[in-house]
Structure formats: structure tokens, C-alpha cells
Design a protein around this motif. Structure first.
Motif, PDB file in Angstrom:
ATOM      1  N   LEU A  27     -92.581 -13.989  45.253  1.00  0.00           N
ATOM      2  CA  LEU A  27     -91.323 -13.913  46.002  1.00  0.00           C
ATOM      3  C   LEU A  27     -90.199 -13.301  45.168  1.00  0.00           C
ATOM      4  O   LEU A  27     -89.416 -12.490  45.658  1.00  0.00           O
ATOM      5  N   LYS A  31     -88.349  -9.445  45.276  1.00  0.00           N
ATOM      6  CA  LYS A  31     -86.904  -9.582  45.522  1.00  0.00           C
ATOM      7  C   LYS A  31     -86.596 -10.201  46.880  1.00  0.00           C
ATOM      8  O   LYS A  31     -85.554  -9.955  47.477  1.00  0.00           O
ATOM      9  N   LEU A  32     -87.532 -11.013  47.375  1.00  0.00           N
ATOM     10  CA  LEU A  32     -87.293 -11.770  48.599  1.00  0.00           C
ATOM     11  C   LEU A  32     -86.558 -13.061  48.285  1.00  0.00           C
ATOM     12  O   LEU A  32     -85.960 -13.669  49.169  1.00  0.00           O
ATOM     13  N   ALA A  33     -86.613 -13.477  47.026  1.00  0.00           N
ATOM     14  CA  ALA A  33     -85.905 -14.662  46.549  1.00  0.00           C
ATOM     15  C   ALA A  33     -85.246 -14.337  45.222  1.00  0.00           C
ATOM     16  O   ALA A  33     -85.805 -13.595  44.410  1.00  0.00           O
ATOM     17  N   LYS A  63     -84.396 -19.812  46.864  1.00  0.00           N
ATOM     18  CA  LYS A  63     -83.040 -19.367  47.188  1.00  0.00           C
ATOM     19  C   LYS A  63     -83.082 -17.915  47.624  1.00  0.00           C
ATOM     20  O   LYS A  63     -83.586 -17.051  46.907  1.00  0.00           O
ATOM     21  N   THR A  64     -82.533 -17.655  48.843  1.00  0.00           N
ATOM     22  CA  THR A  64     -82.549 -16.321  49.414  1.00  0.00           C
ATOM     23  C   THR A  64     -81.345 -16.153  50.337  1.00  0.00           C
ATOM     24  O   THR A  64     -80.476 -17.036  50.397  1.00  0.00           O
ATOM     25  N   THR A  65     -81.311 -15.052  51.058  1.00  0.00           N
ATOM     26  CA  THR A  65     -80.263 -14.824  52.054  1.00  0.00           C
ATOM     27  C   THR A  65     -80.888 -14.809  53.448  1.00  0.00           C
ATOM     28  O   THR A  65     -82.091 -14.586  53.600  1.00  0.00           O
ATOM     29  N   ASN A  68     -82.923 -11.774  54.320  1.00  0.00           N
ATOM     30  CA  ASN A  68     -84.274 -11.686  53.767  1.00  0.00           C
ATOM     31  C   ASN A  68     -85.241 -12.701  54.358  1.00  0.00           C
ATOM     32  O   ASN A  68     -86.433 -12.656  54.070  1.00  0.00           O
ATOM     33  N   TYR A  69     -84.738 -13.613  55.183  1.00  0.00           N
ATOM     34  CA  TYR A  69     -85.578 -14.719  55.621  1.00  0.00           C
ATOM     35  C   TYR A  69     -86.838 -14.269  56.366  1.00  0.00           C
ATOM     36  O   TYR A  69     -87.939 -14.746  56.068  1.00  0.00           O
ATOM     37  N   LEU A  72     -89.332 -12.875  53.999  1.00  0.00           N
ATOM     38  CA  LEU A  72     -89.822 -13.950  53.144  1.00  0.00           C
ATOM     39  C   LEU A  72     -90.837 -14.811  53.898  1.00  0.00           C
ATOM     40  O   LEU A  72     -91.915 -15.127  53.384  1.00  0.00           O
ATOM     41  N   VAL A 103     -77.225 -14.681  43.980  1.00  0.00           N
ATOM     42  CA  VAL A 103     -78.352 -14.726  44.920  1.00  0.00           C
ATOM     43  C   VAL A 103     -78.311 -13.491  45.824  1.00  0.00           C
ATOM     44  O   VAL A 103     -79.330 -12.826  46.037  1.00  0.00           O
ATOM     45  N   THR A 107     -81.189 -10.215  45.631  1.00  0.00           N
ATOM     46  CA  THR A 107     -82.072  -9.949  46.768  1.00  0.00           C
ATOM     47  C   THR A 107     -81.583  -8.779  47.620  1.00  0.00           C
ATOM     48  O   THR A 107     -82.173  -8.486  48.644  1.00  0.00           O
TER      49      THR A 107
END
Length: 111
Positions: A27, A31-33, A63-65, A68-69, A72, A103, A107
Motif C-alpha cells: 500500500l 502510494k495508496l497509503a 492512513k490515506t485520503t 485514494n480510498y 486502496l 498524508v 499519496t
């Protein structure tokens, strides 16, 4: 109101430490997290296929945005060994602004 730059914490349980570190590394590499914490093992009790199950699992705190969910989630579903992986996202309502910005920056290539 949600925005693409909203920070999320995604929870995902894994069957063992090796799987957890493999998924966490993937992940972050993709760069998904921005960061994934591999937490100590926990005992999980749940119903599965009409049976009460008791398993030791290793949780991930990802931790992501919001932007990106979806990627991810798809990546986890593809790489996770469970038929139905526990993938649960919760929004971050407050945090150190510099960390939250990190964060987003870490990402940003996927947005």
C-alpha cells in the motif's frame, strides 16, 4: 461535507504478521497509503458460514485520503487472502495540520 483531500483511517485485519507486513508495504509502495501501522495481534470472534469462529488476526491501521480510498479498497481486495476482507474506513475529524498535509502529499500521485 467530504472532500477528496479528507483524511481517512482504514482498518483491515490480516491472518498473520507476514501477510500484514506484505499488504502494508504494498500500500505504501503504491502510494495508496502514506503510512500503515501493523498492530499487535488481536483475538477476533465472529460468525462465518454459520459457525462461531475464534481467530488471531493482525490489524492494519492505514492512513490515506478519500480520493485514494476506492483504489486502496480494490488493491486490498485483490491482494488480501480472505474471501471477504474487513475493510472499514473512518474519517479523521481533527489532527495535527502538518501531519494531515503530509498524508495528502505522500499519496497525491494517485489523485
Amino acid at each position: 461535507m467530504t472532500t477528496p483531500t479528507e483524511i481517512l483511517i482504514v482498518w483491515c485485519n490480516c491472518p498473520d504478521h507476514a501477510t500484514a507486513t506484505h499488504l502494508a508495504s504494498g500500500l505504501v509502495k503504491e502510494k495508496l497509503a502514506a503510512c500503515v501501522n501493523v498492530l499487535p495481534a488481536v483475538e477476533s470472534i465472529y460468525h462465518w458460514e454459520n459457525r462461531l469462529e475464534n481467530a488471531t488476526e493482525v490489524p492494519l491501521m492505514i492512513k490515506t485520503t478519500r480520493a485514494n480510498y476506492c483504489q486502496l479498497e480494490n488493491w486490498l481486495q485483490t491482494h488480501h487472502p480472505y474471501t471477504i476482507a474487513e475493510i472499514i474506513a473512518t474519517p479523521v475529524t481533527a489532527g495535527l495540520p502538518a501531519y494531515l498535509n503530509w498524508v495528502r502529499t505522500a499519496t497525491a500521485e494517485n489523485i
